[in-house]
Structures are given as structure tokens and as C-alpha cells.
Design a protein around this motif. Sequence first.
Motif: not given
Lengths: 312, 178, 75
Positions: A226-227, A280, A283-284, B1, B12, B17, B20-21, C57-58, C61-62, C64-66, C68-69, C72-73, C75
Motif C-alpha cells: 500500500f505504501r 524505501v 531498504l525496508l 508499529m 478493515v 478493498l 475496489k482496487f 527515510i525508514l 516511510a513508517l 507515512e504508511a499511516i 495510506f491506511y 484506503f481503509f 471506506k
Amino acid sequence: MFARNNFARVALVVLAAVCIPCIAQCSEHGEGVSAAATVVFSIGQFPITDSVIMSWAISLLIILAVKFSLRGEAQIIPPRGQAMIESLVGGLRDIVEPVVGRKAFGIVFPCLLGYFFFILLQNLGGLLPGVGSIGIYSGGEFKPFFRPANADLNATLALAVVAFFAWAYYCLRCAGVRGMYFEIFGNKADKSEISSFVYGALFFVFLGVGLIECISILCRIISLSFRLFGNTFGGENLLHNMYGFSSLLKNIPVVNYLSYLIPLPFYFLEFLVAIIQSFVFTLLLSVYIGLVCNHGDHEKEILKKEEYGYNS
Amino acid sequence: MAISNVLMFGMVDFSGLLDKFGIDWHLLLIQSLNFVLVAFLLYRFGFRSVARVMDERREKIELGLKYADDMKREKAAFESSRAQRAESARREAEGIVKSAKDGAKAILEQGKMELQQQSAGMILNAEKEIARRRKKILGDAKAEIGTLVVEVAKSVLASQMTDRDRNNYAAMAEKMLP
Amino acid sequence: MGIIAEITGNVRDIAIGVVQAIGCATAAIGVTFVGTRAVDAVGRNPGASGKILVQSILGMALAEAIAFYALFFSK
């Protein structure tokens, strides 16, 4: 100098003030990219979407580019193309090696290189002109032939699933079943410091932690896919909306010449995003591998730090 | 996390989903095969040789640097040994010249000394000879004069003198002569 | 996407819009923290910029993922 700067600032503010309502209007008019890829044709049971076509085209380009830049075998004194590839490979190696650990690096690096180059070039390919804009109208709907491969969740999910299996394979190869079990479920308490009863009780605690860890590991697939999807898809949407916005200006006599410039800054942004996202992802993945495989190097790493005077 | 991920997993609705995608396992298969193939080809025909060549080059550079280092060290050692040898040779030459000078001086001295001794010896011998000859001449002359006196006196006093007188006169004459 | 368009609908749509907005805002704040700290760290210790870049950057990225959750999630 200052005058020009001020002009730029004022221009940006005016642009933003005009842009934001217009973007809203564009999206109301349904100018955005659809969330799912459109099927262009199908081979037997396999639907071939615009994203798949793009993916194949860019894959072909990658292979041809590498082949022609290397001109057969690599040479000791590098030609220009080889030097470029080498600088990318060397840079990635320098970053990834301490993360993954010396032991796992040799077998993991090819996979990481593949991910980096594949995602990078797919993302950059999404910025080519014609992507998302060449297509046909059928049934009143626009069907593009090309769509950035990573702007389709299928592609990123496929990448993430392959990454998951690769992760499992490399971890089993480096740490073994026992090492992986210990890493996830194992009792990390020190036996000499606590009583045996507490140690036994902690076993169940760590088992629970391990279960949560398992779900977290499965979630990595979703978070990775998703990222990448979100970034590429969002970027594609942004570019399309900017393009739609500029097409709104086409009716105004003088400003219409400016309209072609409007998506331009966002192309720079997307260029940056393409590079960063491929980095990213790689790296992840290497961090996930390093979490399991990279244990022995820690002392060496600390020694190295002291040697280089990082703490000074 | 981890916790947030788990929470997310519970909340979810995934089937919505997926629709949708437009998730389709056919497409997943195509894309993953595509990626695996590209990654393999890239590694097999591109990055493997590049990585090997990079390692090779690094080795070569390392070797070259090491060689250059060795050469430098060797050169320095050679330079220092040459300087040492030149210094020692200079010192040796100085020593030789000095000893030669000394030797020459000694020989000169010795020659002088010998010459002096020789001349001194010769003078001494000559003096001795002179003294001996003088003595001898004097002796001869004494004896001859004595005999002459005795002869004359004998011839004068031949008849009146006894043997005792003759001897007395001879002794007297001898005493009187210098 | 039509994020803004969704606010014009009923309560559920408004709620979705709010969730997306809050998710993106928190992700933005998280990325900001990471970026600020990374810049601070590089300013203090320029020699370690490579390692800091990787870490930051790590973290970004982590965080930033929030976003997208939330996007996208929701709905």
C-alpha cells in the motif's frame, strides 16, 4: 534578485489560491484516475490491464538498457553505461550492507538490486508522456493503454508477496528454522538473572508476543504494497488533476500558454518520489531481513563506529 | 508499529478493498512472474558480472596501492642505505688518506733518524780511526825516535856505557819524549 | 479519489472525510518530527549523514504508511 524572488513567491501564492479550488472541481468532474486498472484485452482467462502492458514494456526497456549499457560482459575499465550502473550498485551496496549484515549480504543483494531497479524504473516510466493519456474511448469511458505499473495494487501486492517469500527464504537460509523460531517466539530473557518460575511464565508471554509478531509480519505485505501503491497512485492522480486544471485554463486567451507549465513542478516532485519510494521498498525489505539475520555484526559495527569517530 | 498493524488487520473489510482496487489472482500471478523474471535476468546478465568486475577492480586497486607502498618503502630503504654507504666510503677514504700521510711521515722520520745515526756512526768511526791511527803513528814515532836516540847514544857512548846505563838512558829518553 | 467530494454527503461520508484528514495530518506531523530530528542530527554530526539518511527515510516511510491506511481503509 530579491525582486525576482518576491515575484516567484507571489506567483506561487496566486497559483495555489487558484489551484486548490480548481483541483477540487477537477476531482468533482471525475478527472481522477480510477482506483482499479482497466482491462484492455484478455488472453484466455488472463485479463491484460493497462498496468500489465506498462509493466511489460518497462521490463523490456530495463533489460535492453542494461544489456546495451554493459555491451556484453562488464569490463575492468568501465565504459560510460557501466560506470553509471556501477555507481548505483555501489551506492546501494554501501547503504544496504550494514543493514543486512555481512553474512547474509552475499545471497540477499541480487534480490535487493532487482527490487531497486525494477521499482525505480517502473516509477520513472510512469512519468513518461503518453502514460495514462494514450488510449481509446469505448462506451463513453476512456480506456488508457498505459498506466504506471505501481499505480495498480496488483503489481505492488505481487511485489510485496514475492518480497515476503524472499524474506522467508533468506531468513531460513541464514538463521535456520531454529534461529527464526527464537527470533519470533523465543524466550529472550536471561536465565541467570531471574528465577526459573518466572522464566517459565515468560515463555507464554513471549509466545503471545510471537503471535502478534506473526500478524505484524503478515501486515508487512500490506504495508509495503500500500505504501508503494499509494505513492504512485497518488502521484498519478496529482499529475492528472494538474493536467485537468490546466485544461480548464485553455479557454482564457492569454493564460492558456501558461497552462502547459502547471503540471511541470509536480513532475519534479514525482521524480523525487519515484526514487525515494524504490529506495524505501528496498531498504525496508533489507531491514526485515536484517532483523532476523544480522546479529553477529553488532560488535564489529560498534567498533567500526568508534574507529571512524562517529561519536566525536 | 506492530500493535497498530494488528488493530488495522481487525478493523478493515478486506473483500470490499479487493473489489475496489481490482485485485485478481491472474494479475497477481502475471505481475509477480514478470518481476521475478526481470530480476533474474538482470542479475544473470547484468549485475553478476558488474559485481564481479567491481570486486576484481577493488582487488586490483588494493594490490596496486600495496605495490606502490612497497616500492616507496623499498626506495626509501635504498636511499638510506646508499647514503650510508656513501658516508662510510667517504670515511674510509679519509682514513686511508690519513694513514697514508702518517705512513709517509713515519717513513720520512725513520729515514732521517737512520741517516743521522749512520752519519753519527760514521763520524764516530772516523774519529776512532783517526785516534787509533794517531796513536799508532805516535807509538811508531816514539819507538823509532827511542831506537834512534838509543842508536845515536850507542854509537856515541858505545864503549863507555854498561848495559844498565843503556837501559836507563833509553828509559829516560822515553820519559822525556812527549 | 474525490476526497473533498465525499464531505458533501451524509454523516458516514463526513466521518470518512474526517478520518482521512486526521490520518494524513498525523502522518504529516510524524514525517515532520523525523525530518526535524534528522536535520538536527546531521547538523551536529555531519560525518554520520549517510546512516542518518537511512534511518530517517525508514522512519518517514513508517509514519507515512499511516496516511495510506487512513486513505484506503477508511471506506
